[in-house]
Design a protein around this motif. Structure first.
Motif, PDB file in Angstrom:
ATOM      1  N   ALA A 207      -9.411 -55.235 -29.023  1.00 58.07           N
ATOM      2  CA  ALA A 207     -10.396 -54.520 -29.829  1.00 58.07           C
ATOM      3  C   ALA A 207     -11.704 -54.689 -29.432  1.00 58.07           C
ATOM      4  O   ALA A 207     -12.053 -53.390 -29.165  1.00 58.07           O
ATOM      5  CB  ALA A 207     -10.852 -56.049 -30.563  1.00 58.07           C
ATOM      6  N   ALA A 208     -12.060 -54.550 -27.916  1.00 56.08           N
ATOM      7  CA  ALA A 208     -12.916 -54.665 -27.170  1.00 56.08           C
ATOM      8  C   ALA A 208     -12.529 -52.909 -26.184  1.00 56.08           C
ATOM      9  O   ALA A 208     -14.295 -52.546 -25.926  1.00 56.08           O
ATOM     10  CB  ALA A 208     -12.947 -55.387 -25.973  1.00 56.08           C
ATOM     11  N   ARG A 209     -11.283 -52.809 -25.997  1.00 56.88           N
ATOM     12  CA  ARG A 209     -10.587 -51.840 -25.191  1.00 56.88           C
ATOM     13  C   ARG A 209     -11.011 -50.793 -26.135  1.00 56.88           C
ATOM     14  O   ARG A 209     -10.851 -50.010 -25.938  1.00 56.88           O
ATOM     15  CB  ARG A 209      -9.397 -51.937 -24.496  1.00 56.88           C
ATOM     16  N   ALA A 210     -11.158 -50.565 -27.358  1.00 56.17           N
ATOM     17  CA  ALA A 210     -10.996 -49.621 -28.927  1.00 56.17           C
ATOM     18  C   ALA A 210     -11.864 -49.108 -28.655  1.00 56.17           C
ATOM     19  O   ALA A 210     -13.309 -49.432 -28.272  1.00 56.17           O
ATOM     20  CB  ALA A 210     -10.585 -49.944 -30.545  1.00 56.17           C
ATOM     21  N   ASN A 211     -12.620 -47.577 -29.437  1.00 57.67           N
ATOM     22  CA  ASN A 211     -13.159 -46.981 -28.947  1.00 57.67           C
ATOM     23  C   ASN A 211     -13.970 -47.669 -30.378  1.00 57.67           C
ATOM     24  O   ASN A 211     -13.956 -48.188 -31.629  1.00 57.67           O
ATOM     25  CB  ASN A 211     -12.312 -45.492 -30.325  1.00 57.67           C
ATOM     26  N   PRO A 212     -15.925 -47.759 -30.469  1.00 59.33           N
ATOM     27  CA  PRO A 212     -15.882 -48.295 -30.839  1.00 59.33           C
ATOM     28  C   PRO A 212     -16.748 -47.313 -32.161  1.00 59.33           C
ATOM     29  O   PRO A 212     -17.066 -47.912 -33.115  1.00 59.33           O
ATOM     30  CB  PRO A 212     -18.065 -48.782 -30.170  1.00 59.33           C
ATOM     31  N   ALA A 213     -16.819 -45.984 -31.581  1.00 57.54           N
ATOM     32  CA  ALA A 213     -16.561 -45.068 -33.001  1.00 57.54           C
ATOM     33  C   ALA A 213     -15.743 -45.559 -34.405  1.00 57.54           C
ATOM     34  O   ALA A 213     -15.827 -44.656 -35.539  1.00 57.54           O
ATOM     35  CB  ALA A 213     -16.585 -44.202 -32.723  1.00 57.54           C
ATOM     36  N   PRO A 219     -11.882 -57.223 -38.986  1.00 63.54           N
ATOM     37  CA  PRO A 219     -12.988 -58.154 -38.242  1.00 63.54           C
ATOM     38  C   PRO A 219     -12.149 -58.713 -37.684  1.00 63.54           C
ATOM     39  O   PRO A 219     -10.525 -59.346 -38.406  1.00 63.54           O
ATOM     40  CB  PRO A 219     -13.565 -58.935 -39.220  1.00 63.54           C
ATOM     41  N   LEU A 220     -11.514 -58.727 -37.026  1.00 64.10           N
ATOM     42  CA  LEU A 220     -10.603 -60.140 -35.884  1.00 64.10           C
ATOM     43  C   LEU A 220     -10.835 -61.465 -36.674  1.00 64.10           C
ATOM     44  O   LEU A 220     -11.817 -61.885 -37.028  1.00 64.10           O
ATOM     45  CB  LEU A 220     -10.772 -59.927 -34.566  1.00 64.10           C
ATOM     46  N   LYS A 221      -9.790 -61.949 -37.011  1.00 68.81           N
ATOM     47  CA  LYS A 221      -9.356 -63.096 -37.262  1.00 68.81           C
ATOM     48  C   LYS A 221      -9.785 -64.085 -36.371  1.00 68.81           C
ATOM     49  O   LYS A 221      -9.500 -64.228 -34.612  1.00 68.81           O
ATOM     50  CB  LYS A 221      -7.771 -63.581 -38.076  1.00 68.81           C
ATOM     51  N   GLU A 222     -10.457 -65.319 -37.123  1.00 72.80           N
ATOM     52  CA  GLU A 222     -11.674 -66.213 -35.881  1.00 72.80           C
ATOM     53  C   GLU A 222     -10.375 -67.327 -35.858  1.00 72.80           C
ATOM     54  O   GLU A 222     -10.348 -67.944 -36.634  1.00 72.80           O
ATOM     55  CB  GLU A 222     -12.413 -66.705 -36.430  1.00 72.80           C
ATOM     56  N   GLU A 223      -9.937 -67.789 -34.950  1.00 74.46           N
ATOM     57  CA  GLU A 223      -8.599 -68.620 -34.347  1.00 74.46           C
ATOM     58  C   GLU A 223      -8.428 -69.113 -33.765  1.00 74.46           C
ATOM     59  O   GLU A 223     -10.106 -68.661 -32.023  1.00 74.46           O
ATOM     60  CB  GLU A 223      -7.664 -67.798 -35.288  1.00 74.46           C
ATOM     61  N   GLY A 224      -7.450 -69.988 -32.725  1.00 74.92           N
ATOM     62  CA  GLY A 224      -7.842 -70.645 -31.620  1.00 74.92           C
ATOM     63  C   GLY A 224      -9.275 -72.382 -32.161  1.00 74.92           C
ATOM     64  O   GLY A 224      -9.637 -72.532 -32.571  1.00 74.92           O
ATOM     65  N   PRO A 225      -9.592 -72.371 -30.097  1.00 74.26           N
ATOM     66  CA  PRO A 225     -10.165 -73.360 -30.277  1.00 74.26           C
ATOM     67  C   PRO A 225     -11.553 -72.730 -30.477  1.00 74.26           C
ATOM     68  O   PRO A 225     -11.242 -71.958 -31.222  1.00 74.26           O
ATOM     69  CB  PRO A 225     -10.029 -73.657 -28.765  1.00 74.26           C
ATOM     70  N   SER A 226     -12.476 -74.385 -30.804  1.00 74.62           N
ATOM     71  CA  SER A 226     -13.603 -73.702 -31.606  1.00 74.62           C
ATOM     72  C   SER A 226     -14.543 -72.923 -31.102  1.00 74.62           C
ATOM     73  O   SER A 226     -15.363 -72.257 -30.846  1.00 74.62           O
ATOM     74  CB  SER A 226     -14.289 -74.882 -31.715  1.00 74.62           C
ATOM     75  N   ASP A 227     -14.356 -72.828 -29.954  1.00 70.61           N
ATOM     76  CA  ASP A 227     -14.894 -72.067 -28.644  1.00 70.61           C
ATOM     77  C   ASP A 227     -14.682 -70.901 -28.551  1.00 70.61           C
ATOM     78  O   ASP A 227     -15.800 -69.912 -28.511  1.00 70.61           O
ATOM     79  CB  ASP A 227     -14.694 -72.607 -27.104  1.00 70.61           C
ATOM     80  N   MET A 228     -13.401 -70.760 -29.137  1.00 71.43           N
ATOM     81  CA  MET A 228     -12.427 -69.058 -28.981  1.00 71.43           C
ATOM     82  C   MET A 228     -13.280 -68.236 -30.079  1.00 71.43           C
ATOM     83  O   MET A 228     -13.540 -67.578 -30.825  1.00 71.43           O
ATOM     84  CB  MET A 228     -11.105 -69.141 -28.806  1.00 71.43           C
ATOM     85  N   TYR A 238     -21.383 -57.986 -33.474  1.00 70.51           N
ATOM     86  CA  TYR A 238     -21.813 -57.393 -32.449  1.00 70.51           C
ATOM     87  C   TYR A 238     -20.798 -56.063 -32.383  1.00 70.51           C
ATOM     88  O   TYR A 238     -21.555 -54.745 -32.104  1.00 70.51           O
ATOM     89  CB  TYR A 238     -21.188 -57.730 -31.052  1.00 70.51           C
ATOM     90  N   ARG A 239     -19.639 -55.981 -32.943  1.00 68.66           N
ATOM     91  CA  ARG A 239     -19.134 -54.745 -33.225  1.00 68.66           C
ATOM     92  C   ARG A 239     -19.639 -54.389 -35.168  1.00 68.66           C
ATOM     93  O   ARG A 239     -19.821 -52.903 -35.005  1.00 68.66           O
ATOM     94  CB  ARG A 239     -17.508 -55.236 -33.824  1.00 68.66           C
ATOM     95  N   ALA A 240     -20.129 -54.704 -35.760  1.00 70.45           N
ATOM     96  CA  ALA A 240     -20.207 -54.491 -36.741  1.00 70.45           C
ATOM     97  C   ALA A 240     -22.068 -53.986 -36.565  1.00 70.45           C
ATOM     98  O   ALA A 240     -22.349 -52.573 -37.695  1.00 70.45           O
ATOM     99  CB  ALA A 240     -20.690 -55.587 -38.257  1.00 70.45           C
ATOM    100  N   ARG A 241     -22.901 -54.918 -35.838  1.00 71.57           N
ATOM    101  CA  ARG A 241     -24.169 -54.384 -35.314  1.00 71.57           C
ATOM    102  C   ARG A 241     -23.836 -52.346 -34.396  1.00 71.57           C
ATOM    103  O   ARG A 241     -25.098 -51.808 -34.959  1.00 71.57           O
ATOM    104  CB  ARG A 241     -24.966 -55.246 -34.423  1.00 71.57           C
ATOM    105  N   ILE A 242     -23.061 -52.550 -34.147  1.00 71.23           N
ATOM    106  CA  ILE A 242     -22.979 -50.913 -33.669  1.00 71.23           C
ATOM    107  C   ILE A 242     -22.485 -49.625 -34.236  1.00 71.23           C
ATOM    108  O   ILE A 242     -22.492 -48.981 -34.483  1.00 71.23           O
ATOM    109  CB  ILE A 242     -21.203 -51.197 -32.677  1.00 71.23           C
ATOM    110  N   ALA A 243     -21.628 -50.215 -35.782  1.00 74.48           N
ATOM    111  CA  ALA A 243     -21.358 -49.511 -36.252  1.00 74.48           C
ATOM    112  C   ALA A 243     -22.599 -49.462 -37.181  1.00 74.48           C
ATOM    113  O   ALA A 243     -22.652 -48.158 -37.247  1.00 74.48           O
ATOM    114  CB  ALA A 243     -20.050 -49.997 -37.214  1.00 74.48           C
ATOM    115  N   THR A 244     -23.017 -50.127 -36.957  1.00 74.42           N
ATOM    116  CA  THR A 244     -24.486 -49.672 -37.850  1.00 74.42           C
ATOM    117  C   THR A 244     -25.268 -48.836 -37.333  1.00 74.42           C
ATOM    118  O   THR A 244     -26.040 -47.464 -37.560  1.00 74.42           O
ATOM    119  CB  THR A 244     -25.680 -51.074 -38.327  1.00 74.42           C
ATOM    120  N   MET A 245     -25.462 -48.867 -36.101  1.00 77.95           N
ATOM    121  CA  MET A 245     -25.766 -48.244 -35.061  1.00 77.95           C
ATOM    122  C   MET A 245     -25.685 -46.548 -35.365  1.00 77.95           C
ATOM    123  O   MET A 245     -26.212 -46.022 -35.350  1.00 77.95           O
ATOM    124  CB  MET A 245     -26.043 -48.571 -33.304  1.00 77.95           C
ATOM    125  N   LEU A 246     -23.783 -46.847 -35.413  1.00 79.83           N
ATOM    126  CA  LEU A 246     -23.703 -45.289 -35.390  1.00 79.83           C
ATOM    127  C   LEU A 246     -23.427 -44.703 -36.309  1.00 79.83           C
ATOM    128  O   LEU A 246     -24.108 -43.792 -36.536  1.00 79.83           O
ATOM    129  CB  LEU A 246     -22.801 -45.464 -34.628  1.00 79.83           C
TER     130      LEU A 246
END
Length: 454
Positions: A207-213, A219-228, A238-246
């Motif tokens: 997802a981070a390598r994908a085009n932010p445009a 949104p990614l599913k929140e899974e894994g350990p709590s830190d993840m 962060y990606r939602a804020r970028i989409a709003t800025m674009l």
């Protein structure tokens, strides 16, 4: 090819580190067990040998040692007699293995027992095959070896024979099964835990390598350990804020484009009323240059963010139409080898990127040749020219906005320096890339690489 021992993935590094630590721990355990087994061997064999030597010496001094019977046993060999007293050295049989550690240990025990000993020797007789005998529990008995210890006391040689159990093979087998059990009990849970943490991490990387445009990405599913899960939640925000800025940027650019085009059009109408043809021509050229530059800037800012839907595009048809358009205008644009392959992209944006590359090839490289080849799962669309090529520094800089090979800002000798930047952003927005490279025979290749669509 350089061999990399250390794995690159998280799961591989965890498994490799635990496996190495377990191996080191088991190696230390094995060394300690071997040392303990050796001490047990010395204590058992040496203690028994000392007891029999002292017993033989005491009985010989009292005259109770039955020499005839023991001589008869000695004549049958060391395996038959447990105690032997002789005036000549006890010969070590062929194939026997000398045991200097056992000899030193017996010598120290005899000195502690106040027995004056002039020398001690020890050896283990070669193992002879014999039928396996069962113990009281019905299991086969432990393997054993016959050990002979010879000591010179008061000018005579006293030898004692002992049978000592050995368990080296059993120890190695036990450690092998213990190591395998530890690997199964520890590595399997660690692999499962690492995989559970690495799977959402891989999704996050993609997802981070994908085009932010691409603002419609879910949104990614929140899974894994709590830190993840916390990291994925932060990334989604962060990606939602970028989409709003674009989105805000697109609205601002639309307003700027509208507000600037309106006065430019009004200015063009007013300029048409000027009677001085030379002055009017220069002013109209300046207005057209400003309009073209504004269009390029808006195209660069909006590249990859249009509302056009992606389609399956047969490249052979698109390349043919593009070359035909140039040829109708009398420009030297030819078609070379074109593979019959399709890509998933937005047709208008991809055609614009190819037009930008073809315009540069015609303007700076005499003519353009369009070709398509397939490498693995990638379609490589090449626009080649016959120009002088570019230096490595120019290849790095010309792909940036407002960079031109011809340094003047005159649009008669080139554009605003946005063509390559627009083509690059369009290619990256479609999940591909743009590369520039010099051909060995001269000329430049501009290649857009896109994933092949089945």
């Amino acid at each position: 090819m350089k061999f990399r021992l250390w794995p690159r993935s998280l799961v591989g590094q965890l498994v490799f580190a635990v496996a190495v630590m377990l191996f080191v721990a088991q190696a230390i355990n094995f060394a300690l067990l071997v040392r303990g087994q050796k001490q047990q061997f010395l204590a058992h064999g040496g203690g028994m040998a000392v007891a029999r030597i002292i017993d033989a010496v005491e009985r010989d001094r009292r005259g109770d040692f039955r020499a005839g019977r023991d001589d008869e046993r000695r004549r049958r060999g060391d395996r038959g007699a447990k105690q032997v007293i002789s005036d000549t050295p006890i010969p070590m049989p062929a194939g026997a293995k000398r045991l200097p550690d056992l000899a030193d240990y017996v010598s120290s025990l005899l000195h502690e027992a106040d027995v004056r000993v002039e020398g001690v020797d020890a050896w283990a007789l070669p193992v002879r095959p014999r039928p396996q005998r069962a113990n009281f529990g019905g299991r086969p008995g432990f393997p054993s070896r016959i050990v002979v210890v010879s000591a010179k006391i008061d000018g005579r040689y006293v030898a004692a024979r002992s049978r000592i159990q050995i368990g080296g093979d059993r120890l190695q087998g036990f450690l092998l099964w213990q190591t395998l059990s530890l690997y199964l009990l520890l590595l399997v849970p660690i692999m499962l835990i690492a995989w559970r943490a690495a799977r959402p991490l891989r999704d996050l990387t993609r997802a981070a390598r994908a085009n932010p445009a691409l603002r419609d990405a879910p949104p990614l599913k929140e899974e894994g350990p709590s830190d993840m899960r916390d990291l994925i939640a932060a990334f989604n925000a962060y990606r939602a804020r970028i989409a709003t800025m674009l989105s805000d940027k697109d609205r601002m650019l639309g307003a700027v484009g509208h507000d600037l085009r309106t006065p430019l059009a009004s200015l063009r109408v007013r300029v048409e009323q000027i009677e001085d043809e030379a002055l009017k021509g220069k002013m109209i050229a300046s207005i057209e240059e400003m309009t073209a530059m504004l269009s390029d800037i808006l195209a660069l800012a909006r590249s990859g963010a249009g509302t056009e839907a992606q389609e399956r595009i047969p490249l052979r048809e698109m390349i043919g139409e593009l070359a035909a358009d140039y040829q109708e205008r009398g420009q030297d644009v030819a078609i070379a080898d074109v593979a019959d392959v399709a890509v998933l992209a937005r047709p208008m944006l991809l055609k614009r990127a190819l037009r930008n590359l073809a315009d540069n090839a015609v303007a700076y490289g005499v003519r353009a040749r369009l070709s398509v080849r397939v490498e693995g799962e990638t379609a490589r669309i090449a626009v080649s020219d016959d120009g002088p090529g570019l230096t490595d520094e120019q290849i790095r800089t010309l792909i940036e906005p407002f960079a031109r090979g011809e340094q003047s800002r005159n649009r008669a000798t080139g554009g605003a320096g946005l063509g390559l930047s627009i083509a690059r952003d369009i290619a990256e927005g479609e999940g591909g890339s743009l590369t520039l490279s010099n051909r060995p025979g001269g000329g430049l290749d501009a290649v857009i690489a896109l994933p092949v669509q089945a």
